[in-house]
Design an enzyme around this catalytic site. Structure first.
Site, PDB file in Angstrom:
ATOM      1  N   HIS A   1     -54.619   2.721 -51.783  1.00 53.85           N
ATOM      2  CA  HIS A   1     -53.971   2.225 -50.567  1.00 53.85           C
ATOM      3  C   HIS A   1     -54.502   2.956 -49.342  1.00 53.85           C
ATOM      4  O   HIS A   1     -54.766   4.152 -49.374  1.00 53.85           O
ATOM      5  CB  HIS A   1     -52.450   2.396 -50.667  1.00 53.85           C
ATOM      6  CG  HIS A   1     -51.706   1.489 -49.740  1.00 53.85           C
ATOM      7  ND1 HIS A   1     -51.624   1.715 -48.377  1.00 53.85           N
ATOM      8  CD2 HIS A   1     -51.041   0.332 -49.964  1.00 53.85           C
ATOM      9  CE1 HIS A   1     -50.913   0.745 -47.817  1.00 53.85           C
ATOM     10  NE2 HIS A   1     -50.550  -0.109 -48.761  1.00 53.85           N
ATOM     11  N   HIS A   2     -54.628   2.207 -48.235  1.00 60.86           N
ATOM     12  CA  HIS A   2     -55.158   2.776 -46.998  1.00 60.86           C
ATOM     13  C   HIS A   2     -54.238   3.856 -46.435  1.00 60.86           C
ATOM     14  O   HIS A   2     -54.675   4.713 -45.654  1.00 60.86           O
ATOM     15  CB  HIS A   2     -55.351   1.668 -45.962  1.00 60.86           C
ATOM     16  CG  HIS A   2     -56.551   1.861 -45.093  1.00 60.86           C
ATOM     17  ND1 HIS A   2     -56.953   3.108 -44.658  1.00 60.86           N
ATOM     18  CD2 HIS A   2     -57.422   0.979 -44.546  1.00 60.86           C
ATOM     19  CE1 HIS A   2     -58.038   2.971 -43.890  1.00 60.86           C
ATOM     20  NE2 HIS A   2     -58.336   1.699 -43.819  1.00 60.86           N
ATOM     21  N   ALA A   3     -52.952   3.834 -46.795  1.00 60.59           N
ATOM     22  CA  ALA A   3     -52.047   4.890 -46.348  1.00 60.59           C
ATOM     23  C   ALA A   3     -52.397   6.237 -46.962  1.00 60.59           C
ATOM     24  O   ALA A   3     -51.989   7.279 -46.464  1.00 60.59           O
ATOM     25  CB  ALA A   3     -50.604   4.530 -46.697  1.00 60.59           C
TER      26      ALA A   3
END
Length: 486
Positions: free
Chosen positions: A140-142
């Site tokens: 995930h980009h988070a």
């Protein structure tokens, strides 16, 4: 701040994930040699997991949206959920591998678990140098940006086919107790009450060094103005800005970093300018193929890393952005490159990237509910036509359990109203393009891959450069068939 609290930028990727948009970064990796045994891969990953502790953690959400989520240990961590094994049917062509990647990248990550997956892909047909296998990576980009993701790969992989045994076994790990909802809420409210202390520190810094602070503030103000001006001028409509669904197509184009540098040395500009000119030429050809007249310039959002050397290897996002022109109306490849090079010089002088970073950092002080609304507002207001990201990878070979990593094909996620994303990554002398498209809007993604290759050849011809030929897929493209997963 509570340990592991998401930054404003990290949290924004959670808010942007709605409808058909999935905010994970990913990649397809091809290795030489026979695939490792599944259990061996699990054990090898487990032995390195202490080097990337965030991969053992999941999100804990603050009740009532009163604070940004934080990372907490997952007491039910099961690597066999995150590391998966699948096999392509015969003949196991790259076309089938791309189809599999599109299906894997179409699925959102489960927010109740650590936000990553890795797929071991067997059954791939041999390449010119013998047997090979694939690995699909999805995070995930988070959790990571492109550059920190490269660092993670460098940690998990080896730099030689026969690495020495570690001096000590990995430290034992026991998950810390999960915080209760009351604890999460209390921490968030306490942090909100102590934010003014940060403002007081800024006031003290102003008293101690007013000239330095004033100069930095002036540069930031100019940058914010440049970023705001770019946002006030909406980009033109294009075939790439339509409603999207959850399903994806994936394709790639192989290139040589030496070829791109040779074009740059002959025609001027930077490596990134040549990449953008290649994309602009490819989109021009693709729009003409569709019968859409390429008028003016499309606008690309180009992420820029602000990660310092001291921060390399750390997780989270340390990126800002610039809005780069893609002059699709320009027919001549040399003039197209010159236009981009001149524009990028002006954008860098304007401080646009600095302004984007300031706005990103300010989001860390915003109420989570306001930040969520702001993220969704940005996703509804089109500021650019597509994302084009160019990540410099390691220029030396990496190995996984003795097998050399031959190719990396990166993936950048699609936001709402963005049907196409292009990611480029250099690795060990190669520079590969990864193309992600919405399944319905980009049914001709294979043709776009051909157009990008033709655009690079066009630039090379203008520069008097002979391109090195990438290895083609050994077999013709078969009809898509269902894969077998375990």
């Amino acid at each position: 701040m509570a340990e592991g609290r998401l930054t404003g930028l990290d949290a924004s990727f959670l808010h942007l994930e709605n409808g058909g948009a999935h905010m994970h970064v990913a990649g397809v990796m091809l290795f030489d040699g026979d695939p490792p045994a599944y259990e061996e891969l699990v054990r090898a990953t487990e032995a390195r997991l202490h080097l990337v502790p965030r991969y053992r953690q999941k999100l804990a959400f603050v009740p009532y949206g009163q604070g940004r989520p934080r990372w907490v240990d997952d007491p039910h961590l099961n690597l066999r959920y995150h590391i998966r094994r699948t096999s392509l049917p015969r003949p196991g062509s790259e076309h089938q591998l791309r189809a599999l990647a599109g299906r894997v990248f179409s699925q959102p990550l489960d927010r109740d678990k650590p936000l990553w997956e890795m797929w071991l892909v067997e059954g791939l047909e041999p390449g010119p140098d013998g047997p090979r296998f694939g690995v699909l990576s999805k995070t995930h980009h988070a959790l990571v940006d492109g550059v920190s993701g490269v660092d993670i790969a460098s940690v998990l992989f080896d730099t030689s086919p026969d690495p020495p045994e570690p001096a000590q076994p990995p430290p034992p790990w026991t998950a810390r107790p999960e915080p209760s909802s009351a604890q999460l809420l209390g921490e968030a409210l306490l942090e909100r009450a102590t934010v003014p202390r940060e403002a007081a520190r800024s006031v003290r810094a102003l008293v101690r060094g007013p000239r330095q602070v004033a100069r930095a503030a002036g540069e930031a103000a100019v940058g914010v103005g440049a970023m705001a001006w770019a946002g006030m001028r909406p980009p033109p409509s294009s075939p790439y800005n339509v409603d999207i669904g959850p399903h994806r197509r994936f394709n790639w184009v192989r290139a040589s970093l030496a070829d791109v540098k040779a074009i740059k040395n002959s025609l001027g500009g930077t490596v990134n300018d040549v990449v953008l000119a290649t994309v602009a030429g490819g989109l021009r050809r693709h729009m003409e193929r569709r019968g859409a007249e390429p008028v003016g310039s499309l606008r690309a959002m180009v992420p820029v890393s602000v990660r310092s050397d001291e921060e390399r290897g750390s997780l989270g996002n340390r990126v800002t952005a610039m809005m780069a022109p893609l002059p699709v109306s320009e027919e001549d490849p040399q003039r197209r490159l010159a236009t981009i090079a001149a524009s990028m010089q002006g954008i860098k002088r304007s401080g646009q990237a600095v302004g984007a970073q300031v706005l990103t950092e300010l989001s860390g002080f915003a109420q989570p509910t306001l930040m969520a609304q702001g993220s969704r507002l940005v996703s509804t207001k089109r500021l650019f036509n597509l994302v084009v990201t160019n990540v410099p990878g390691p220029q030396f070979p990496l190995y996984l359990l003795g097998s050399e990593l031959r190719d990396i094909f990166p993936m950048v996620p699609l936001a709402k109203g963005q049907a196409l994303g292009i990611a480029i990554m250099s690795y060990n002398g190669r520079m590969n393009f990864g193309l992600l498209g919405d399944w319905d809007a980009m049914g001709d993604l294979d043709e776009l891959a051909d157009d990008l290759g033709a655009s690079l050849e066009e630039l090379a011809g203008a520069a008097g450069v002979t391109l090195g030929r990438p290895t083609p897929s050994p077999t013709p493209e078969p009809r898509q068939r269902k894969h077998v997963a375990t």
